[in-house]
Structure formats: structure tokens, C-alpha cells
Design a protein around this motif. Structure first.
Motif, PDB file in Angstrom:
ATOM      1  N   GLU A   1       0.823  -1.208   0.000  1.00 20.88           N
ATOM      2  CA  GLU A   1       0.000   0.000   0.000  1.00 20.88           C
ATOM      3  C   GLU A   1       0.861   1.263   0.000  1.00 20.88           C
ATOM      4  O   GLU A   1       0.440   2.319  -0.489  1.00 20.88           O
ATOM      5  N   ILE A   2       2.086   1.174   0.542  1.00 23.77           N
ATOM      6  CA  ILE A   2       2.989   2.325   0.503  1.00 23.77           C
ATOM      7  C   ILE A   2       3.436   2.584  -0.931  1.00 23.77           C
ATOM      8  O   ILE A   2       3.452   3.731  -1.394  1.00 23.77           O
ATOM      9  N   VAL A   3       3.793   1.528  -1.649  1.00 23.37           N
ATOM     10  CA  VAL A   3       4.208   1.665  -3.042  1.00 23.37           C
ATOM     11  C   VAL A   3       3.080   2.256  -3.879  1.00 23.37           C
ATOM     12  O   VAL A   3       3.293   3.169  -4.692  1.00 23.37           O
ATOM     13  N   TYR A   4       1.873   1.750  -3.678  1.00 22.25           N
ATOM     14  CA  TYR A   4       0.710   2.243  -4.421  1.00 22.25           C
ATOM     15  C   TYR A   4       0.483   3.727  -4.132  1.00 22.25           C
ATOM     16  O   TYR A   4       0.226   4.523  -5.047  1.00 22.25           O
ATOM     17  N   GLY A   5       0.607   4.128  -2.879  1.00 21.41           N
ATOM     18  CA  GLY A   5       0.405   5.519  -2.506  1.00 21.41           C
ATOM     19  C   GLY A   5       1.492   6.424  -3.047  1.00 21.41           C
ATOM     20  O   GLY A   5       1.212   7.536  -3.507  1.00 21.41           O
ATOM     21  N   LEU A   6       2.746   5.980  -3.018  1.00 19.24           N
ATOM     22  CA  LEU A   6       3.841   6.792  -3.542  1.00 19.24           C
ATOM     23  C   LEU A   6       3.708   6.983  -5.048  1.00 19.24           C
ATOM     24  O   LEU A   6       3.964   8.075  -5.570  1.00 19.24           O
ATOM     25  N   PHE A   7       3.302   5.933  -5.747  1.00 19.33           N
ATOM     26  CA  PHE A   7       3.114   6.052  -7.195  1.00 19.33           C
ATOM     27  C   PHE A   7       1.985   7.026  -7.499  1.00 19.33           C
ATOM     28  O   PHE A   7       2.074   7.821  -8.450  1.00 19.33           O
ATOM     29  N   ASP A   8       0.945   7.015  -6.689  1.00 21.84           N
ATOM     30  CA  ASP A   8      -0.172   7.943  -6.861  1.00 21.84           C
ATOM     31  C   ASP A   8       0.303   9.386  -6.718  1.00 21.84           C
ATOM     32  O   ASP A   8      -0.043  10.256  -7.519  1.00 21.84           O
ATOM     33  N   HIS A   9       1.115   9.649  -5.700  1.00 28.17           N
ATOM     34  CA  HIS A   9       1.658  11.004  -5.511  1.00 28.17           C
ATOM     35  C   HIS A   9       2.609  11.381  -6.652  1.00 28.17           C
ATOM     36  O   HIS A   9       2.590  12.522  -7.120  1.00 28.17           O
ATOM     37  N   ALA A  10       3.452  10.441  -7.077  1.00 31.02           N
ATOM     38  CA  ALA A  10       4.402  10.726  -8.156  1.00 31.02           C
ATOM     39  C   ALA A  10       3.669  11.011  -9.458  1.00 31.02           C
ATOM     40  O   ALA A  10       4.047  11.927 -10.204  1.00 31.02           O
ATOM     41  N   TYR A  11       2.628  10.254  -9.729  1.00 33.44           N
ATOM     42  CA  TYR A  11       1.861  10.447 -10.962  1.00 33.44           C
ATOM     43  C   TYR A  11       1.197  11.821 -10.985  1.00 33.44           C
ATOM     44  O   TYR A  11       1.147  12.494 -12.014  1.00 33.44           O
ATOM     45  N   LYS A  12       0.703  12.246  -9.817  1.00 32.17           N
ATOM     46  CA  LYS A  12       0.013  13.533  -9.728  1.00 32.17           C
ATOM     47  C   LYS A  12       0.953  14.681  -9.336  1.00 32.17           C
ATOM     48  O   LYS A  12       0.501  15.811  -9.146  1.00 32.17           O
ATOM     49  N   LYS A  13       2.239  14.350  -9.198  1.00 27.59           N
ATOM     50  CA  LYS A  13       3.272  15.350  -8.897  1.00 27.59           C
ATOM     51  C   LYS A  13       2.911  16.166  -7.658  1.00 27.59           C
ATOM     52  O   LYS A  13       2.949  17.396  -7.663  1.00 27.59           O
ATOM     53  N   THR A  14       2.574  15.465  -6.608  1.00 22.88           N
ATOM     54  CA  THR A  14       2.184  16.089  -5.341  1.00 22.88           C
ATOM     55  C   THR A  14       3.041  15.512  -4.219  1.00 22.88           C
ATOM     56  O   THR A  14       3.220  14.299  -4.136  1.00 22.88           O
ATOM     57  N   HIS A  15       3.574  16.379  -3.365  1.00 23.10           N
ATOM     58  CA  HIS A  15       4.427  15.885  -2.284  1.00 23.10           C
ATOM     59  C   HIS A  15       3.604  15.131  -1.238  1.00 23.10           C
ATOM     60  O   HIS A  15       2.400  15.361  -1.072  1.00 23.10           O
ATOM     61  N   VAL A  16       4.249  14.213  -0.558  1.00 24.08           N
ATOM     62  CA  VAL A  16       3.622  13.464   0.531  1.00 24.08           C
ATOM     63  C   VAL A  16       3.659  14.317   1.795  1.00 24.08           C
ATOM     64  O   VAL A  16       4.724  14.790   2.198  1.00 24.08           O
ATOM     65  N   THR A  17       2.513  14.530   2.408  1.00 19.65           N
ATOM     66  CA  THR A  17       2.459  15.288   3.656  1.00 19.65           C
ATOM     67  C   THR A  17       2.842  14.361   4.800  1.00 19.65           C
ATOM     68  O   THR A  17       2.048  13.527   5.238  1.00 19.65           O
ATOM     69  N   LEU A  18       4.072  14.500   5.277  1.00 19.47           N
ATOM     70  CA  LEU A  18       4.589  13.580   6.293  1.00 19.47           C
ATOM     71  C   LEU A  18       4.058  13.882   7.688  1.00 19.47           C
ATOM     72  O   LEU A  18       3.840  12.971   8.486  1.00 19.47           O
ATOM     73  N   ASN A  19       3.894  15.179   8.010  1.00 14.89           N
ATOM     74  CA  ASN A  19       3.592  15.575   9.382  1.00 14.89           C
ATOM     75  C   ASN A  19       4.562  14.901  10.358  1.00 14.89           C
ATOM     76  O   ASN A  19       4.168  14.351  11.389  1.00 14.89           O
ATOM     77  N   HIS A  20       5.832  14.960   9.995  1.00 13.57           N
ATOM     78  CA  HIS A  20       6.874  14.352  10.821  1.00 13.57           C
ATOM     79  C   HIS A  20       7.208  15.274  11.993  1.00 13.57           C
ATOM     80  O   HIS A  20       7.521  16.447  11.802  1.00 13.57           O
ATOM     81  N   MET A  21       7.134  14.728  13.202  1.00  9.42           N
ATOM     82  CA  MET A  21       7.502  15.487  14.391  1.00  9.42           C
ATOM     83  C   MET A  21       8.504  14.688  15.217  1.00  9.42           C
ATOM     84  O   MET A  21       8.396  13.465  15.321  1.00  9.42           O
ATOM     85  N   GLU A  22       9.455  15.409  15.785  1.00  9.54           N
ATOM     86  CA  GLU A  22      10.427  14.767  16.673  1.00  9.54           C
ATOM     87  C   GLU A  22      10.827  15.736  17.767  1.00  9.54           C
ATOM     88  O   GLU A  22      10.627  16.943  17.644  1.00  9.54           O
ATOM     89  N   ALA A  23      11.383  15.185  18.829  1.00 11.00           N
ATOM     90  CA  ALA A  23      11.723  16.028  19.987  1.00 11.00           C
ATOM     91  C   ALA A  23      12.967  15.498  20.677  1.00 11.00           C
ATOM     92  O   ALA A  23      13.323  14.317  20.560  1.00 11.00           O
ATOM     93  N   ALA A  24      13.632  16.412  21.407  1.00 12.58           N
ATOM     94  CA  ALA A  24      14.814  16.040  22.189  1.00 12.58           C
ATOM     95  C   ALA A  24      14.916  16.964  23.396  1.00 12.58           C
ATOM     96  O   ALA A  24      14.397  18.087  23.386  1.00 12.58           O
TER      97      ALA A  24
END
Length: 412
Positions: free
Chosen positions: A229-252
Motif C-alpha cells: 500500500e505504501i508503493v501504491y500511494g507513492l506512485f499515486d503522488h508521483a503520478y500527480k506530482k504532489t508531495h507526501v504530507t509527512l507531518n513528521h515530528m520529533e523532539a529532544a
């Protein structure tokens, strides 16, 4: 030949309750030893899928909606086009694991393989080893297409129904599909999606899958096989030329000396936006995509990045400035587990600021189509926004929603 003889009128050993001739015996219709390799392998795969669909029909109907939602969770719209149905079905049979770590296709092979004709059994075994991936077209020769798996950097050849004739010979072509390796050769199973690479889509997909592997502490091979499902989703974003919204958060954890060094080092490339909830909130001075923040308090540093490129730039920066700090990931699009309990408050603080930024930039009917940021510049704008938040508060029953409104009051 079958390794265990079953009479045509005997109960089918698969447990369907039908006679063998009306159940698994019908799969013999898909055996055409004199057909060309592409047709012969296609018929074998079709026969296998027909049987799996019949055998698991009732079980899958109950869970199909949730399973489809899981398959689509990394796509943009979350809808499965009708002509992509075979991609989902193959993922469902051959990749999706049950609670015991088995696929439906493996369980069927284990319990009923001895009652299948050898070519069908071999086809089922080959399909159970297949996985969804993205391939770069290297060359073509008649009905043979040479490909390179972009994630594993491995070459393979597949047999086609007709010669390959790309629309533009000068562009790199990427194909997403499931290559099944059978005795007569390799062939795609079902639907194959294509895009012409003209904007670094290959690198985009490779970098994001590597990012997912690092987060999940898993190999690329396992991601391809069991997280299609990750591969399918990445190909969908690549085809539509749209970045993946990661919402990546980290802390220290950070001490006073490290904080001072960090703020001084960031002063040239980051702007101090505001101070709220005990944090100083900074954003890159240069324009960036999406929500991109560094929040620093006397005890912690918390960061949030929507785009992988911004996250990678931050990683390079922190390796120079914060070599002694151990960062903990609080959340990411490719993770399903919640933030560590002792850091959940930090995560929620960042979420509140992100949601507040979105609210400030959104036009509202209650504000005559203006954004809260625009209203703030008007006379009595702050009072008008506080009144709006007070009215919203009367409708809020959720404690977290009330906390968000309180944070908005602080910000305005």
C-alpha cells in the motif's frame, strides 16, 4: 497431475461443499499447454484468482471495506478506481497478512495445494512470492521487456502480449505492477500503471520508501512484499506530482547551553515567529512548502516538517548543531503508533500550533470571507476574533478541542 486423486463427483477437498467438478475441477479449464507462453501463464494466474475469489468470498465481503481503506491510506483521494481493482485484489491475496502472519494465498496453497493440477499449484506458489513494485523500462526486444526495479536496483525481463511501443522514446518510463516469476518466464499480474518520468518522480519514490523503511526499522524487500500500500500511494503522488504530507515530528531534551548555541546558529536562516506555550517558534526565512517549524523551550526542542526535503535539511543541520541530543520521533505519516506517553504533551503542543496556523490562514464566513490574520490587522480585530472563539467554545465538548481554542486565544 494431481498428487491426490479426487473423483469428479466427490466433495471438493477445498471445503466449499460443492462437487469437485463444480469447484476446483473447473480450474482445469485454465490449462492450455499448447498456448503461447503469455496466454498460458495469464490463464494460470486467472484460474488461481478465480479460485481464491470463490473460496474466500464470504470472509472477504465482511472485511473488504476496511481492507480497501487500508490499501488506500497513502493515496491522495482515498478512492480505488475501477480499473485498479486487480491491484487491490492481488495485494489482498498475496501480501496482506492475517494475525498469524500468513497470506490468504499461502493458507490456500497449504491446505489445498495437493488437490490442484501441478501448473496451477506452481502458479499459485509463484504469485504468493510476488510483490508490487515500480520498474524502469531499460529496453525492449519484440515481446521481451527488460526492466529495472527502482527500489532494489535489480533487472528482470517480462513477457508481453504485444511489442512495447512507448509514446516518447526520449522519456524514461516507469511501470508499477506485480511481476510473477514462473517456469516459462516472468509476466505482470493484472493491471500495470505507467508514468513518464519528467520531474524526478523516480528519486521521489525511492527516497520516500527509504524514509518509511528507516522509520519502521524494516528492509525495502519486506516493505515491498508486505506494505504494498505504501508503493501504491507513492506512485499515486508521483503520478500527480504532489508531495507526501509527512507531518513528521520529533523532539529532544535540550539544556541552556545547547539552546543558546542553536538559537544563535539559526538566527541567520530562521525567523522568530512568536512565543507561546513556553516555546519560541521559528520557521525558515526562505519560503518552504507546508508547515515547517522549530520550537525551543528551556527543556525541549520540538520540530515539525511536512515535506521530506525539509526534514532531510533539518537532519543535516541538527547533525552539525545538536550532536549530543537524542531525537525521538513523535509522529510520521508512515508510522501508526502514537507518540511516547511521556512526550505526548509536546506532540499536542505542536499539533495545536499547526492547526492554529491553518485557522489563521483560512477564510471564514463569520468574518465576511476574511482570514483571522486579515482581521487581526483591523481595528478591534482581536476582540472580534476572541468573540468568535467564545462562540465556538460553547459548542465544544471535547477537552482537546477546548485546549486548541485556548491556544488560539494566546496566539491572537
Amino acid at each position: 497431475m494431481q498428487s491426490a486423486k479426487v473423483g469428479r463427483n466427490d466433495p471438493c477437498p477445498c471445503g466449499s461443499g460443492k462437487k469437485f467438478k463444480k469447484c476446483c475441477g473447473e480450474l482445469q479449464d485454465f490449462l492450455e499447454p499448447n498456448a503461447d507462453p503469455f496466454t498460458r501463464m495469464g490463464n494460470l494466474m486467472t484460474g488461481v484468482k478465480v479460485k481464491l475469489d470463490q473460496f474466500y468470498d464470504r470472509e472477504i465481503k465482511r472485511a473488504r471495506r476496511e481492507l480497501q481503506k487500508h490499501f488506500l491510506r497513502f493515496t491522495l483521494e482515498g478512492n480505488l478506481p475501477r480499473d485498479h481493482e486487480s491491484l487491490f485484489s492481488d495485494w489482498l491475496w498475496f501480501d496482506q497478512l492475517d494475525d498469524d502472519g500468513d497470506t490468504l494465498a499461502y493458507l490456500y496453497l497449504k491446505s489445498n495445494g495437493n488437490y490442484m493440477e501441478t501448473p496451477l499449484k506452481d502458479a499459485l506458489a509463484a504469485m504468493n512470492l510476488s510483490y508490487l513494485s515500480v520498474y524502469e523500462v531499460v529496453s525492449s526486444d519484440g515481446l521481451i521487456l527488460e526492466l529495472r526495479d527502482i527500489f532494489l536496483d535489480r533487472k528482470c525481463e517480462v513477457i508481453l502480449k504485444e511489442p512495447w511501443q512507448p509514446d516518447n522514446q526520449d522519456l524514461s518510463v516507469l511501470l508499477m505492477g506485480r511481476v510473477v516469476r514462473m517456469a516459462d518466464g516472468n509476466v505482470f499480474s493484472g493491471m500495470v500503471l505507467m508514468l513518464q518520468e519528467d520531474d524526478e518522480q523516480k528519486e521521489f519514490m525511492i527516497e520516500h520508501l527509504q524514509h518509511a523503511g528507516e522509520l519502521q526499522e524494516d528492509t525495502i524487500v519486506n516493505l515491498l512484499k508486505f506494505k504494498g500500500e505504501i508503493v501504491y500511494g507513492l506512485f499515486d503522488h508521483a503520478y500527480k506530482k504532489t508531495h507526501v504530507t509527512l507531518n513528521h515530528m520529533e523532539a529532544a531534551i535540550i539544556d541552556a547551553a545547547a539552546k543558546e548555541k542553536l538559537l544563535q546558529s539559526l538566527s541567520a536562516s530562521y525567523n522568530l515567529l512568536h512565543a507561546a506555550a513556553g516555546f519560541q517558534w521559528l520557521a525558515p526565512a526562505a519560503s518552504k512548502d507546508g508547515y515547517n517549524r522549530i520550537a525551543v523551550s528551556d527543556q525541549y526542542i520540538v520540530t515539525s516538517h511536512e515535506v521530506l526535503q525539509d526534514l532531510n535539511e533539518w537532519k543535516q543541520l541538527r547533525q552539525k548543531l545538536l550532536t549530543d541530543q537524542d531525537f525521538v520521533v513523535l509522529s510520521d505519516r508512515f508510522l501508526t503508533n502514537p507518540p511516547p506517553p511521556d512526550l505526548a504533551k509536546l506532540w499536542f503542543t505542536m499539533v495545536k500550533d499547526r492547526e492554529c496556523e491553518a485557522w489563521l490562514a483560512t477564510p471564514h464566513a463569520e468574518l465576511d470571507g476574511k482570514t483571522p490574520s486579515e482581521v487581526l490587522d483591523e481595528e478591534n480585530g482581536r476582540q472580534r476574533l476572541n468573540k468568535m472563539l467564545d462562540e465556538m467554545s460553547t459548542r465544544m465538548e471535547n477537552e482537546e478541542a477546548r485546549e486548541l481554542l485556548d491556544y488560539m486565544r494566546i496566539r491572537i
